[in-house]
Design a protein around this motif. Structure first.
Motif, PDB file in Angstrom:
ATOM      1  N   GLU A 321      10.130  22.628 -18.827  1.00  0.00           N
ATOM      2  CA  GLU A 321      10.261  22.432 -20.267  1.00  0.00           C
ATOM      3  C   GLU A 321       9.887  21.013 -20.695  1.00  0.00           C
ATOM      4  OE1 GLU A 321      12.591  23.106 -17.974  1.00  0.00           O
ATOM      5  OE2 GLU A 321      14.618  22.815 -18.794  1.00  0.00           O
ATOM      6  N   ASP A 322       9.809  20.075 -19.727  1.00  0.00           N
ATOM      7  CA  ASP A 322       9.420  18.702 -20.049  1.00  0.00           C
ATOM      8  C   ASP A 322       7.907  18.499 -20.033  1.00  0.00           C
ATOM      9  OD1 ASP A 322      12.005  17.748 -20.384  1.00  0.00           O
ATOM     10  OD2 ASP A 322      12.260  17.257 -18.267  1.00  0.00           O
ATOM     11  N   ILE A 323       7.153  19.469 -19.531  1.00  0.00           N
ATOM     12  CA  ILE A 323       5.702  19.291 -19.384  1.00  0.00           C
ATOM     13  C   ILE A 323       5.004  19.035 -20.721  1.00  0.00           C
ATOM     14  CG2 ILE A 323       3.550  20.472 -18.738  1.00  0.00           C
ATOM     15  CD1 ILE A 323       5.077  21.679 -16.361  1.00  0.00           C
ATOM     16  N   GLU A 348      -3.495  27.292 -25.281  1.00  0.00           N
ATOM     17  CA  GLU A 348      -3.924  27.783 -23.964  1.00  0.00           C
ATOM     18  C   GLU A 348      -3.778  26.708 -22.895  1.00  0.00           C
ATOM     19  OE1 GLU A 348      -5.737  30.098 -27.187  1.00  0.00           O
ATOM     20  OE2 GLU A 348      -5.743  27.951 -26.746  1.00  0.00           O
ATOM     21  N   VAL A 349      -4.063  25.466 -23.261  1.00  0.00           N
ATOM     22  CA  VAL A 349      -3.926  24.363 -22.299  1.00  0.00           C
ATOM     23  C   VAL A 349      -2.459  24.158 -21.927  1.00  0.00           C
ATOM     24  CG1 VAL A 349      -4.132  21.858 -22.024  1.00  0.00           C
ATOM     25  CG2 VAL A 349      -6.033  23.173 -22.980  1.00  0.00           C
ATOM     26  N   ILE A 350      -1.587  24.173 -22.930  1.00  0.00           N
ATOM     27  CA  ILE A 350      -0.151  24.014 -22.659  1.00  0.00           C
ATOM     28  C   ILE A 350       0.343  25.124 -21.749  1.00  0.00           C
ATOM     29  CG2 ILE A 350       2.146  24.099 -23.694  1.00  0.00           C
ATOM     30  CD1 ILE A 350       0.795  21.423 -24.046  1.00  0.00           C
ATOM     31  N   GLU A 351      -0.153  26.349 -21.963  1.00  0.00           N
ATOM     32  CA  GLU A 351       0.259  27.474 -21.122  1.00  0.00           C
ATOM     33  C   GLU A 351      -0.188  27.267 -19.676  1.00  0.00           C
ATOM     34  OE1 GLU A 351       0.051  32.369 -20.936  1.00  0.00           O
ATOM     35  OE2 GLU A 351      -1.089  31.282 -22.447  1.00  0.00           O
ATOM     36  N   VAL A 352      -1.438  26.816 -19.498  1.00  0.00           N
ATOM     37  CA  VAL A 352      -1.943  26.571 -18.141  1.00  0.00           C
ATOM     38  C   VAL A 352      -1.134  25.475 -17.460  1.00  0.00           C
ATOM     39  CG1 VAL A 352      -3.892  25.645 -16.818  1.00  0.00           C
ATOM     40  CG2 VAL A 352      -4.283  27.392 -18.551  1.00  0.00           C
ATOM     41  N   LEU A 353      -0.892  24.388 -18.172  1.00  0.00           N
ATOM     42  CA  LEU A 353      -0.128  23.284 -17.589  1.00  0.00           C
ATOM     43  C   LEU A 353       1.289  23.706 -17.238  1.00  0.00           C
ATOM     44  CD1 LEU A 353      -1.248  20.288 -19.849  1.00  0.00           C
ATOM     45  CD2 LEU A 353      -2.010  20.818 -17.536  1.00  0.00           C
ATOM     46  N   ASN A 355       2.351  26.615 -16.425  1.00  0.00           N
ATOM     47  CA  ASN A 355       2.382  27.562 -15.311  1.00  0.00           C
ATOM     48  C   ASN A 355       1.841  26.981 -14.007  1.00  0.00           C
ATOM     49  OD1 ASN A 355       3.293  30.394 -16.233  1.00  0.00           O
ATOM     50  ND2 ASN A 355       1.958  29.728 -17.880  1.00  0.00           N
ATOM     51  N   TYR A 356       1.348  25.744 -14.052  1.00  0.00           N
ATOM     52  CA  TYR A 356       0.783  25.124 -12.857  1.00  0.00           C
ATOM     53  C   TYR A 356       1.904  24.605 -11.954  1.00  0.00           C
ATOM     54  CZ  TYR A 356      -1.992  21.850 -10.045  1.00  0.00           C
ATOM     55  OH  TYR A 356      -2.572  21.161  -9.021  1.00  0.00           O
ATOM     56  N   TYR A 357       1.650  24.600 -10.647  1.00  0.00           N
ATOM     57  CA  TYR A 357       2.662  24.250  -9.648  1.00  0.00           C
ATOM     58  C   TYR A 357       2.940  22.746  -9.574  1.00  0.00           C
ATOM     59  CZ  TYR A 357       5.025  24.337  -5.079  1.00  0.00           C
ATOM     60  OH  TYR A 357       5.924  24.196  -4.055  1.00  0.00           O
ATOM     61  N   PHE A 358       1.968  21.902  -9.853  1.00  0.00           N
ATOM     62  CA  PHE A 358       2.067  20.444  -9.835  1.00  0.00           C
ATOM     63  C   PHE A 358       2.613  19.888  -8.520  1.00  0.00           C
ATOM     64  CE2 PHE A 358       1.751  20.766 -14.497  1.00  0.00           C
ATOM     65  CZ  PHE A 358       0.760  19.816 -14.701  1.00  0.00           C
ATOM     66  N   PRO A 359       1.852  20.039  -7.425  1.00  0.00           N
ATOM     67  CA  PRO A 359       2.300  19.435  -6.164  1.00  0.00           C
ATOM     68  C   PRO A 359       2.407  17.918  -6.253  1.00  0.00           C
ATOM     69  CG  PRO A 359       0.032  20.219  -5.988  1.00  0.00           C
ATOM     70  CD  PRO A 359       0.576  20.758  -7.270  1.00  0.00           C
TER      71      PRO A 359
END
Length: 452
Positions: A321-323, A348-353, A355-359
């Motif tokens: 939720e902080d992304i 769409e960009v916010i949705e992709v970010l 849902n991304y895993y962010f290792p």
């Protein structure tokens, strides 16, 4: 007290105003309404609002003209236009003038709720970013761990609490979670905030160089030592020393550091005279230090000296939720630095970010935003501005956050649930995307006890 977002409805149709008012009040919003654009502008001047829902076709001041005036006088207010004569051209013109989106009559309650919620969230993000920028521009040099999630707020409270106890701390967490920032926040709220805060990465130096950095040297200690030099332990005395990647410290250096902590003194390289120190040590690692102790790679006595209090920093995927807030904060700063006028991200960009895993955690997010700012030619970040490998990833990820491998049946259940969420619980569309008929989907739902 919870803040009530204020919404203004502008429509010359009494029934539409009444229905929208009832619908949005039930959602917890503070709602006011009027039947013309002139009154709307007067109400906005009198009381701040977060969002305006305006009919497109009205006498004197129509929806597009009202939108233009609102953006000129109240640029932070979001606007959604309502039209019974929707067309692609009208939508494009409205979006170009700054509308958040548009609604087509007859209005569908679910669509209204969804768009209003998204518009209000965007407005909320703008305010949070503005608050962060104000704090950064203020005289205070307080480090900021950015976020509004429960996890990060709890961590910030904990960091401020332990700051008052003058004990050594161990910060644990993946790379990019903000361990050095957390250490500087602890120092800022400690009683020694006016003293030095110094940092060193223990994995970046060979053993001899690390010893020189930590303990300093006397004149003539080695070739090129033309003058005596105090080490970080000595220079940070009275303040805080941050040791990043402590798990990479060589065993022989671990012995020297342990002695310095126990005796509260250091001996410079090439010297013999003990120098008293009084320094708080905050260590950090992205490794399992306890496992290293058990395997004999890290001294147990040093581990307990450093780990009086340990704090685990959450990964970015644990506080998704902080992304959007972090992304907008980075965008605001980086766009200003680049001289570009970029107002935000597409949905769409916010949705992709999100849902991304962010290792790589927060550091990776900042890198992605920096690249997008460099690549974009528009006033909002689009999907095309993101790294290609990010776009090629499947949105539904089989990466697990723990070590347990899920059974196939459980993964199938998760995937069906995810598809249903993506299509708004529409069974027909979900079945088509899954490549099965509706009766087969119904049997799966019943088998998995998925509520619809």
């Amino acid at each position: 007290m919870t803040y009530q977002h204020r919404i203004l409805i502008v429509d010359d149709d009494d029934m539409t105003r009444k229905r929208l008012t009832q619908l949005l009040k039930k959602e917890g919003y503070a709602v006011s309404s009027t039947d013309n654009g002139a009154n709307a502008l007067a109400l906005l001047a009198k009381n701040p609002h977060d969002l305006v829902l305006s009919d497109l076709l009205m006498d004197q001041i129509d929806g597009l003209e009202l939108l233009t005036r609102i953006k000129a006088q109240f640029p932070d207010v979001e606007v959604i236009l309502i039209t019974g004569y929707a067309s692609i051209q009208t939508a494009i013109e409205a979006m170009k003038k700054g509308a958040y989106h548009y609604l087509e009559k007859p209005l569908r309650p679910d669509e209204v709720r969804h768009l209003v919620r998204r518009a209000v969230e965007k407005r909320q993000l703008q305010e949070q970013v503005k608050t962060l920028k104000t704090r950064l521009m203020a005289q205070t040099k307080e480090p900021l761990l950015i976020g509004q999630s429960r996890k990060i707020l709890e961590i910030v409270d904990l960091l401020k609490q332990v700051a008052q106890a003058n004990c050594n701390l161990l910060l644990m967490g993946e790379s990019g979670t903000g361990k050095e920032l957390a250490a500087s926040l602890i120092h800022y709220h400690s009683r020694s905030r006016d003293k030095n805060f110094l940092a060193i990465n223990c994995g970046s130096f060979a053993e001899d160089l690390l010893a020189n950095e930590l303990f300093g040297h006397e004149k003539g200690a080695f070739t090129g030592a033309d003058a005596a030099r105090a080490g970080l332990l000595e220079t940070a005395s009275g303040g805080t020393l941050f040791l990043d990647e402590i798990g990479e410290m060589p065993p022989s250096m671990q012995v020297k550091l342990l002695r310095a902590i126990q005796q509260q003194e250091v001996i410079r390289v090439g010297g013999s005279q003990p120098i008293p120190i009084d320094v708080r040590i905050i260590s950090a690692t992205n490794k399992d230090l306890k496992k290293a102790v058990n395997e004999g790679r890290f001294r147990e006595d040093l581990y307990y000296r450093l780990n009086v209090v340990s704090i685990v920093l959450p990964t970015l995927r644990e506080r998704k939720e902080d992304i959007p807030l972090l992304a907008n904060f980075f965008l605001s700063r980086l766009a200003k630095r680049s001289g570009k006028r970029i107002t935000g991200f597409s949905d769409e960009v916010i949705e992709v970010l999100t849902n991304y895993y962010f290792p790589g955690n927060v550091r990776e997010l900042e890198n992605i935003v920096e690249r997008a700012v460099a690549m974009t030619r528009k006033d909002t970040i689009q999907l095309a501005d993101l790294p290609p490998d990010l776009l090629e990833m499947k949105v539904f990820s089989f990466v697990q956050y723990d070590a347990n491998i899920k059974p196939l049946r459980e993964m199938e259940q998760d995937y069906i649930q995810w598809v249903l969420d993506k299509v708004g619980r529409n069974r027909t569309r979900a079945a088509k995307l899954l490549g099965i008929d509706r009766s087969s989907l119904w049997r799966h739902l019943k088998s998995f006890e998925i509520e619809d």
